[in-house]
Design a protein around this motif. Structure first.
Motif, PDB file in Angstrom:
ATOM      1  N   ILE A  94       0.867  -1.176   0.000  1.00 26.94           N
ATOM      2  CA  ILE A  94       0.000   0.000   0.000  1.00 26.94           C
ATOM      3  C   ILE A  94       0.901   1.223   0.000  1.00 26.94           C
ATOM      4  O   ILE A  94       1.620   1.479   0.973  1.00 26.94           O
ATOM      5  N   HIS A  95       0.875   1.991  -1.068  1.00 26.80           N
ATOM      6  CA  HIS A  95       1.792   3.118  -1.254  1.00 26.80           C
ATOM      7  C   HIS A  95       1.024   4.424  -1.036  1.00 26.80           C
ATOM      8  O   HIS A  95       0.424   4.975  -1.971  1.00 26.80           O
ATOM      9  N   LEU A  96       1.033   4.903   0.195  1.00 22.35           N
ATOM     10  CA  LEU A  96       0.277   6.103   0.543  1.00 22.35           C
ATOM     11  C   LEU A  96       0.876   7.365  -0.052  1.00 22.35           C
ATOM     12  O   LEU A  96       0.226   8.410  -0.053  1.00 22.35           O
ATOM     13  N   GLU A  97       2.113   7.289  -0.537  1.00 24.11           N
ATOM     14  CA  GLU A  97       2.737   8.495  -1.080  1.00 24.11           C
ATOM     15  C   GLU A  97       2.401   8.727  -2.553  1.00 24.11           C
ATOM     16  O   GLU A  97       2.700   9.797  -3.092  1.00 24.11           O
ATOM     17  N   ARG A  98       1.769   7.776  -3.192  1.00 19.44           N
ATOM     18  CA  ARG A  98       1.500   7.908  -4.618  1.00 19.44           C
ATOM     19  C   ARG A  98       0.307   8.819  -4.884  1.00 19.44           C
ATOM     20  O   ARG A  98      -0.620   8.919  -4.084  1.00 19.44           O
ATOM     21  N   LYS A  99       0.332   9.449  -6.039  1.00 22.74           N
ATOM     22  CA  LYS A  99      -0.795  10.253  -6.494  1.00 22.74           C
ATOM     23  C   LYS A  99      -1.870   9.315  -7.043  1.00 22.74           C
ATOM     24  O   LYS A  99      -1.572   8.197  -7.474  1.00 22.74           O
ATOM     25  N   ILE A 100      -3.089   9.773  -7.007  1.00 22.58           N
ATOM     26  CA  ILE A 100      -4.221   8.941  -7.405  1.00 22.58           C
ATOM     27  C   ILE A 100      -5.110   9.700  -8.384  1.00 22.58           C
ATOM     28  O   ILE A 100      -5.002  10.916  -8.541  1.00 22.58           O
ATOM     29  N   MET A 101      -5.987   8.941  -9.041  1.00 25.43           N
ATOM     30  CA  MET A 101      -7.062   9.526  -9.844  1.00 25.43           C
ATOM     31  C   MET A 101      -8.348   9.492  -9.028  1.00 25.43           C
ATOM     32  O   MET A 101      -8.499   8.682  -8.115  1.00 25.43           O
ATOM     33  N   HIS A 102      -9.281  10.381  -9.383  1.00 28.88           N
ATOM     34  CA  HIS A 102     -10.529  10.506  -8.638  1.00 28.88           C
ATOM     35  C   HIS A 102     -11.654  10.737  -9.628  1.00 28.88           C
ATOM     36  O   HIS A 102     -11.491  11.453 -10.625  1.00 28.88           O
ATOM     37  N   LEU A 103     -12.809  10.139  -9.351  1.00 28.11           N
ATOM     38  CA  LEU A 103     -13.921  10.238 -10.286  1.00 28.11           C
ATOM     39  C   LEU A 103     -14.399  11.681 -10.442  1.00 28.11           C
ATOM     40  O   LEU A 103     -14.727  12.121 -11.547  1.00 28.11           O
ATOM     41  N   GLY A 104     -14.452  12.427  -9.339  1.00 30.67           N
ATOM     42  CA  GLY A 104     -14.884  13.819  -9.430  1.00 30.67           C
ATOM     43  C   GLY A 104     -13.954  14.657 -10.284  1.00 30.67           C
ATOM     44  O   GLY A 104     -14.396  15.424 -11.142  1.00 30.67           O
ATOM     45  N   PHE A 105     -12.657  14.504 -10.066  1.00 32.78           N
ATOM     46  CA  PHE A 105     -11.695  15.247 -10.874  1.00 32.78           C
ATOM     47  C   PHE A 105     -11.690  14.750 -12.315  1.00 32.78           C
ATOM     48  O   PHE A 105     -11.455  15.528 -13.246  1.00 32.78           O
ATOM     49  N   HIS A 106     -11.951  13.460 -12.497  1.00 32.63           N
ATOM     50  CA  HIS A 106     -12.026  12.905 -13.856  1.00 32.63           C
ATOM     51  C   HIS A 106     -13.179  13.554 -14.628  1.00 32.63           C
ATOM     52  O   HIS A 106     -13.040  13.877 -15.822  1.00 32.63           O
ATOM     53  N   ILE A 107     -14.316  13.759 -13.956  1.00 36.52           N
ATOM     54  CA  ILE A 107     -15.444  14.425 -14.600  1.00 36.52           C
ATOM     55  C   ILE A 107     -15.070  15.851 -14.981  1.00 36.52           C
ATOM     56  O   ILE A 107     -15.355  16.314 -16.093  1.00 36.52           O
ATOM     57  N   PHE A 108     -14.422  16.558 -14.067  1.00 34.80           N
ATOM     58  CA  PHE A 108     -14.000  17.933 -14.355  1.00 34.80           C
ATOM     59  C   PHE A 108     -13.013  17.973 -15.521  1.00 34.80           C
ATOM     60  O   PHE A 108     -13.140  18.803 -16.430  1.00 34.80           O
ATOM     61  N   ASP A 109     -12.055  17.067 -15.513  1.00 34.70           N
ATOM     62  CA  ASP A 109     -11.025  17.076 -16.547  1.00 34.70           C
ATOM     63  C   ASP A 109     -11.610  16.729 -17.912  1.00 34.70           C
ATOM     64  O   ASP A 109     -11.327  17.405 -18.909  1.00 34.70           O
ATOM     65  N   VAL A 110     -12.443  15.682 -17.954  1.00 30.59           N
ATOM     66  CA  VAL A 110     -13.016  15.268 -19.237  1.00 30.59           C
ATOM     67  C   VAL A 110     -14.006  16.319 -19.751  1.00 30.59           C
ATOM     68  O   VAL A 110     -14.060  16.611 -20.949  1.00 30.59           O
ATOM     69  N   GLY A 111     -14.772  16.917 -18.839  1.00 28.99           N
ATOM     70  CA  GLY A 111     -15.795  17.853 -19.265  1.00 28.99           C
ATOM     71  C   GLY A 111     -15.280  19.223 -19.661  1.00 28.99           C
ATOM     72  O   GLY A 111     -15.873  19.880 -20.523  1.00 28.99           O
TER      73      GLY A 111
END
Length: 559
Positions: free
Chosen positions: A495-512
Motif C-alpha cells: 500500500i503506497h500512501l505516497e503515490r498520487k491517485i485519480m478521482h472520479l470527481g476530478f475525472h469528470i471535471f477534466d473530461v468535461g
C-alpha cells in the motif's frame, strides 16, 4: 374560514413546505434520470449510417459514421457561421456525425446540414473498429494481411479477423502485464538499490560506518544490480518478441471515399458490424463495453477507455479517510460531551466546530498543501528518506495527504453527529450503570458508546457522502489527471500512501472542461458521473446497513 384565519392555522406553510419538497424531489429525480439515461445509453452500439452530402459548390462528400445528435436552428445562425444556406429556407436541421477516422479526415466529429443530404443508408457490412489510438475507425473490410501476404478476404475475412483481433488483444494484455508488473517491480528494486548506495555514502560521510563496511555493502548491492539488470534484459527480450508478434497482422480497409488504408491489428481492440447484429448480440456487446469502461485504463487524454484507476483511487481515498476521521471525531465528541467542563470556553469550541463545517473546501486544500505536504511531508523526507532528496517521497501531494485533508474537512460532521447521539442517551441509563457499581469509564465505553454507535455511523455516512464528491481540495493534495500506477500493488510495502491517485470527481471535471476533444468526451462525462453517483450510493448503503444492524442489536439487548 377567512384568509386571515387560514394563514393563522398554518395550512399555507404546510403546503409551501410540501411544495418545496416536491419540487426538490422532482429536480433530484430529473437530474439522476438524465445522468443515468445518458450514461447507460453511451454503451449501446449505434447503427452506422452512410450518405452523400452535396456541398454548395457542387462537390459531393461521402459521409459515414454514427449519428451523435441533431439540432434545428434558424438558417440565419448558420449563414452567420459561414454556411451557404439558400435564402428561401428559414429553419435548418443539422446532424453531428461521428465519422471517426481521425488519421484520415483530421477530425472525427463534423456537422452536416440536412439540405443537400441524401437519404441515409445502413449497409450491413459497415464496420466500426475501436482502436487504442486515434479514435474509432469506420469503413469496410477488404482483406487481411500477415507479413505482407493475404490470408483472408471475402466471406472468410470477418471470422478470421475476429480470431486475430482476439489473439492480438491477448498478446497486448501480456505486454501490459510485463510492463506494469514485472518490469515495474524490477525498476522499483533497482531504485531501492540506488537509494541504498546513496544511504551508504551518506553514512560514510557522517562517520556512522567505516570504509570497509561501506565497500562490503556496496559490493553486495552491485551484485544485486547485476542480477536485476540480467532480469530486465530477459524481460525486454520477451517484450521485443511479443511486439514483433502482435504487429505481424494488418487489415486493409476501405473508407467512405473509396481509399484503402492499412490498419495494424495491434491497435484494434474490438471490431463490430452494428448494422448486422441482432438485439441479443447488441446486448452482449453492450455488457462487454460497459465492463471495459469499468475495468479498463483511460486512453486518448481520458476521452476513451476505462476509469478503473479513478474508481480505485476514489474508493481507496474514502476508506483511508474513514479510518482516520472516525476515531478522532468520536474521541473529540466524547471528550466535549462527557468530560469537558461546561463553560464559555467549551461553547466557543463548539461554535468553532460548527463554523469549521462551513469553511470552503478549497481552503482546506490550501491548508493541506501547506501543512501536510510541505511541512509534515518535508519533515518526514528529511528524517526517514534523506537519501531520496531532493526528489520528495512524502513531501509531494499523494494519497495520504488527500485522505488527511478530507478527514479534516469532514471532522466537524462526525463530531456533531456523535455529540447528538451521546446527548440522546437518557441520563437514567448512566445513573443506573453507576448505581450498579460501574465506574464512569466503564459506563461510557460499555453502555453509552455502544448505544450511540448508530449516531456515529450516521456521521460517518455524511462524511463519506461529502468526501466522495469533493474535487477542489484534492486538486492540490494528491489527485492528478492520469496516475501511472495504482496505490496498491504487489511490491513492498504493497500500500503506497505516497503515490498520487485519480478521482472520479476530478475525472469528470477534466473530461468535461479540459478535454481537447469535447464531442468525444461529452458521453464520458455522463457515464463517469453515473458511476460516481452509484459508487456513493453503494458506500452509503453499506454504512447504513451496518448502522441499522447495530441499532437493532442494541435495541434487542436493551429489551
Amino acid at each position: 374560514m377567512t384568509v386571515k384565519q387560514w394563514f393563522k392555522s398554518g395550512s399555507p406553510w404546510v403546503w409551501l413546505n410540501a411544495g418545496a419538497i416536491a419540487i426538490s424531489m422532482i429536480m433530484v429525480v430529473g437530474l439522476l434520470s438524465l445522468i443515468l439515461v445518458r450514461g447507460f445509453s453511451h454503451f449501446w452500439p449505434a447503427p452506422i449510417l452512410e450518405t452523400t452530402v452535396t456541398q454548395p459548390d457542387g462537390r459531393q462528400v461521402q459521409v459515414m459514421g454514427e449519428l451523435s445528435r441533431s439540432q434545428t436552428l434558424p438558417a440565419e445562425v448558420l449563414r452567420d457561421a459561414g454556411v451557404d444556406i439558400p435564402r428561401e429556407i428559414n429553419l435548418v436541421t443539422r446532424h453531428l456525425i461521428k465519422q471517426g477516422n481521425r488519421d484520415v479526415w483530421g477530425r472525427d466529429f463534423v456537422w452536416y446540414p440536412e439540405t443537400g443530404m441524401e437519404e441515409w443508408r445502413f449497409p450491413a457490412d459497415a464496420m466500426r473498429l475501436e482502436r487504442r489510438e486515434r479514435g474509432d475507425f469506420f469503413g469496410y473490410p477488404v482483406r487481411l494481411m500477415e507479413a505482407g501476404r493475404t490470408v483472408a478476404e471475402g466471406d472468410d475475412l470477418w471470422p478470421e479477423l475476429q480470431q486475430r483481433v482476439a489473439r492480438a488483444n491477448d498478446i497486448f494484455d501480456e505486454i501490459r502485464r510485463i510492463e506494469r508488473r514485472e518490469i515495474g517491480s524490477v525498476n522499483q528494486r533497482m531504485e531501492r538499490v540506488r537509494l541504498d548506495e546513496r544511504r551508504l555514502e551518506m553514512d560514510r560521510r557522517a562517520g556512522r560506518i567505516d570504509r570497509a563496511t561501506q565497500e562490503e555493502a556496496m559490493a553486495e548491492l552491485e551484485a544485486r544490480r547485476a542480477e536485476l539488470t540480467q532480469e530486465f534484459a530477459v524481460l525486454q527480450e520477451r517484450l521485443d518478441t511479443l511486439y514483433q508478434d502482435v504487429r505481424r497482422d494488418t487489415l486493409v480497409a476501405r473508407v467512405s471515399d473509396g481509399r484503402e488504408v492499412d490498419l495494424s491489428l495491434a491497435q484494434i481492440i474490438r471490431a463490430v458490424k452494428p448494422n448486422d447484429m441482432s438485439v441479443v448480440s447488441k446486448m452482449g456487446l453492450y455488457v462487454a463495453q460497459f465492463w471495459d469502461f469499468l475495468s479498463g485504463y483511460p486512453r486518448e487524454a481520458n476521452t476513451e477507455g476505462g476509469i478503473l484507476p479513478a474508481i480505485f483511487g476514489t474508493v481507496t481515498m474514502v476508506f483511508v479517510m474513514s479510518i482516520i476521521v472516525s476515531p478522532f471525531g468520536v474521541l473529540a465528541a466524547i471528550y466535549l460531551r462527557e468530560y469537558a467542563r461546561q463553560g464559555p470556553l467549551l461553547r466557543m469550541i463548539r461554535i468553532s466546530v460548527y463554523n469549521l463545517a462551513g469553511v470552503p473546501s478549497i481552503v482546506f486544500g490550501v491548508f493541506g498543501l501547506g501543512f501536510f505536504v510541505y511541512f509534515v511531508g518535508g519533515a518526514v523526507d528529511q528524517q526517514f528518506f534523506p537519501e531520496a532528496l531532493p526528489s520528495p517521497t512524502f513531501g509531494t501531494p499523494g494519497l495520504l495527504w488527500a485522505s488527511l485533508t478530507l478527514a479534516l474537512l469532514t471532522l466537524p460532521v462526525v463530531i456533531v453527529a456523535t455529540e447528538e447521539g451521546l446527548a440522546r442517551i437518557p441520563s437514567t441509563i448512566r445513573h443506573g450503570s453507576l448505581a450498579l457499581g460501574a465506574t464512569k469509564a466503564e459506563t461510557l465505553w460499555k453502555v453509552v458508546v455502544p448505544l450511540a454507535t448508530p449516531a456515529m455511523m450516521t456521521g460517518l455516512i455524511l462524511a463519506i457522502a461529502r468526501a466522495a464528491g469533493e474535487v477542489a481540495p484534492l486538486m492540490l493534495v494528491g489527485v492528478v489527471k492520469l496516475a501511472p500506477t495504482l496505490p496498491v500493488d504487489g511490491n513492498f510495502p504493497f500500500i503506497h500512501l505516497e503515490r498520487k491517485i485519480m478521482h472520479l470527481g476530478f475525472h469528470i471535471f477534466d473530461v468535461g472542461f479540459q478535454s481537447p476533444n469535447v464531442e468525444a468526451a461529452q458521453p464520458l462525462v455522463y457515464a463517469t458521473a453515473m458511476t460516481l453517483v452509484v459508487l456513493i450510493v453503494m458506500l452509503n448503503l453499506t454504512a447504513i446497513s451496518i448502522r441499522n444492524s447495530l441499532r437493532e442489536k442494541y435495541r434487542s439487548e436493551s429489551d
